[in-house]
Design a protein around this motif. Structure first.
Motif, mmCIF file in Angstrom:
data_model
loop_
_atom_site.group_PDB
_atom_site.id
_atom_site.type_symbol
_atom_site.label_atom_id
_atom_site.label_comp_id
_atom_site.label_asym_id
_atom_site.label_seq_id
_atom_site.Cartn_x
_atom_site.Cartn_y
_atom_site.Cartn_z
ATOM 1 N N TRP A 448 0.836 -1.202 0.000
ATOM 2 C CA TRP A 448 0.000 0.000 0.000
ATOM 3 C C TRP A 448 0.871 1.254 0.000
ATOM 4 C CZ3 TRP A 448 -4.937 0.264 3.548
ATOM 5 C CH2 TRP A 448 -5.681 1.391 3.238
ATOM 6 N N ILE A 451 2.668 1.803 -3.426
ATOM 7 C CA ILE A 451 1.756 2.305 -4.460
ATOM 8 C C ILE A 451 1.432 3.781 -4.223
ATOM 9 C CG2 ILE A 451 -0.593 2.111 -5.382
ATOM 10 C CD1 ILE A 451 -0.406 -0.918 -4.837
ATOM 11 N N ARG A 454 4.365 5.983 -5.287
ATOM 12 C CA ARG A 454 4.473 5.999 -6.763
ATOM 13 C C ARG A 454 3.472 6.975 -7.361
ATOM 14 N NH1 ARG A 454 4.950 -0.499 -8.072
ATOM 15 N NH2 ARG A 454 7.150 -0.733 -7.472
ATOM 16 N N ARG A 455 2.282 7.037 -6.806
ATOM 17 C CA ARG A 455 1.272 7.973 -7.299
ATOM 18 C C ARG A 455 1.677 9.409 -7.031
ATOM 19 N NH1 ARG A 455 -4.258 4.800 -5.293
ATOM 20 N NH2 ARG A 455 -4.218 3.202 -6.936
#
Length: 460
Positions: A448, A451, A454-455
């Motif tokens: 989690w 991710i 990365r966003r």
């Protein structure tokens, strides 16, 4: 004049380190943190070792106090994490005024929270312990708990003051304060428990007296010596609900995380009482102290990541934030492999530390078996700790809380019940529930966090 120049140079070096290369910063910050936490666990372990000589009921009494004590420590850690996160973000954004105001608000919140919880715990401790299933140990547990919780402010203030220092990269002085505390506690334990004949009360008084030393040193460094990046004066303080909210957005979820883990501790104790009685709780209490020592390196690394990640997030340097996440996890897992192997190989020897008296000798094989099962738990813990720390660094405390609830309730409690009752493993089912549930929860948390960052990098 030269003294002022030296102070300024030291502050500048710490700030440059916090906002610089993340791998180096995490290593530099983590080492004193790990040493500090080992010292904390050393004196907690000393309590268990000396109290174990009083018999399994006395050791089990500490086991029932542990979840409540973890709530207290969680309050301090939560407020400390909130202060660290906000001050570090202000430092990353170049706002000294914001850092000063955040530090002042943190101390005021410390006083308010300490007063409320001291009253609650002192008034309702026996009833709470009975609800937890303390049974025949409720008298001993109350005797120990009322003394320790009477000095609740000592534990909360120490954590918050240390968090303020850590935010600016000063991790050495908190370590010195903790070292003085640990040494004094270890020295006082046998004197108060056996020489003076105070029993479990002696262990509690040793903890309170030694903790006062840390508080005294931290008060001197922060409020009297005044050689820190943040400063404390009426001019620095501007009452702001937004500052309070920013601290609590990390502090409240972090404290609730400790509450969730304490509730899990209560659940596991109840399962252990049903499946194996007070002896099973005593085995778990002794073994878990060792597990907590093995978890210190990843926790220390994660605490360092809050400072480094907070500064990176405040500066919108998401590449450094990503590095802080991945490097902290890798470093934690590497150390966990070594500590896990040592714990597995020497499980029998470690167990004898808690079973040196005739009254507790029969627990040695069970404690050794528990420690060998926990080897697998060590390997995944750094992933979960690092993920939670990075979310706290970004001020996303509620995300960290959700991850903790998923890990502790949805996974650990479920699998502990499944293995202990449905599959008929009994007390050892609780151990395997921790391993399987904790492993799954930590893996989910790390994915989690990866991710999410990365966003951030993609959208920046």
């Amino acid at each position: 004049m030269n003294s002022d120049i030296e102070k300024s140079k030291g502050v500048d070096q710490r700030i440059s380190m916090v906002t610089g290369e993340p791998k180096k910063a995490i290593r530099v910050l983590a080492i004193p943190m790990i040493i500090s936490m080992f010292l904390i666990m050393a004196y907690n372990l000393a309590d268990s070792i000396w109290v174990a000589g009083l018999g399994p009921n006395a050791l089990a009494a500490l086991g029932f106090i542990n979840p409540l004590f973890m709530i207290v420590i969680g309050l301090g850690n939560g407020l400390g994490a909130g202060a660290t996160s906000l001050i570090a973000r202000c430092i990353g954004a170049g706002s000294k005024e914001g850092a000063d105001n955040a530090a002042m608000h943190s101390l005021i919140l410390t006083l308010a929270v300490s007063a409320v919880f001291t009253v609650i715990l002192l008034l309702f401790l026996p009833n709470i312990l009975l609800l937890m299933g303390a049974g025949v140990t409720v008298g001993l547990a109350t005797e120990y708990g009322q003394i320790v919780f009477g000095g609740l402010i000592l534990f909360i203030f120490s954590n918050v003051a240390s968090g303020i220092l850590r935010a600016e990269g000063d991790v050495n002085r908190p370590m010195y304060a903790i070292a003085a505390t640990a040494i004094l506690n270890i020295f006082l334990d046998p004197i108060f428990i056996y020489y003076l004949g105070w029993g479990v009360s002696g262990a509690a008084w040793a903890t309170i007296i030694s903790s006062s030393i840390a508080c005294g040193l931290l008060v001197y460094w922060l409020l009297l010596k005044r050689d820190t990046y943040v400063s404390f004066s009426r001019e620095d303080f501007k009452a702001s609900w937004n500052v309070v909210k920013n601290i609590l957005m990390v502090a409240f979820p972090a404290s609730v995380e400790s509450l969730v883990m304490s509730i899990l501790g209560v659940i596991l104790n109840l399962i252990l009482v049903i499946t194996g009685g007070a002896e099973a709780v005593a085995v778990y209490t002794a073994g878990w102290r060792v597990v907590m020592m093995a978890m210190i390196p990843p926790i220390g690394i994660g605490t360092a990541a809050i400072t480094v990640g907070g500064a990176a997030y405040g500066a919108r340097n998401y590449e450094n934030l990503s590095t802080a996440l991945s490097y902290s996890a890798k470093l934690g897992v590497g150390i966990a492999v070594i500590t896990g192997l040592l714990s597995y190989v020497f499980a029998g020897n470690i167990a004898t530390i808690f079973t040196y008296s005739p009254e507790s000798a029969f627990m040695a094989p069970s404690i050794a078996a528990f420690l060998q099962v926990m080897f697998l738990f060590y390997l995944t813990v750094p992933l979960g700790i690092t993920a939670s720390s990075i979310f706290q660094a970004m001020g996303k405390g509620f995300t960290s809380l959700i991850l903790t609830i998923v890990r502790e309730v949805a996974f650990v409690a479920f699998f502990a019940y499944l293995f202990a009752f449905t599959m008929g493993f009994g007390s050892s089912g609780v151990w395997w529930g921790i391993v399987v549930g904790g492993g799954l929860g930590c893996a989910v948390a790390y994915v989690w966090a990866t991710i999410y960052i990365r966003r951030l990098k993609k959208n920046y």
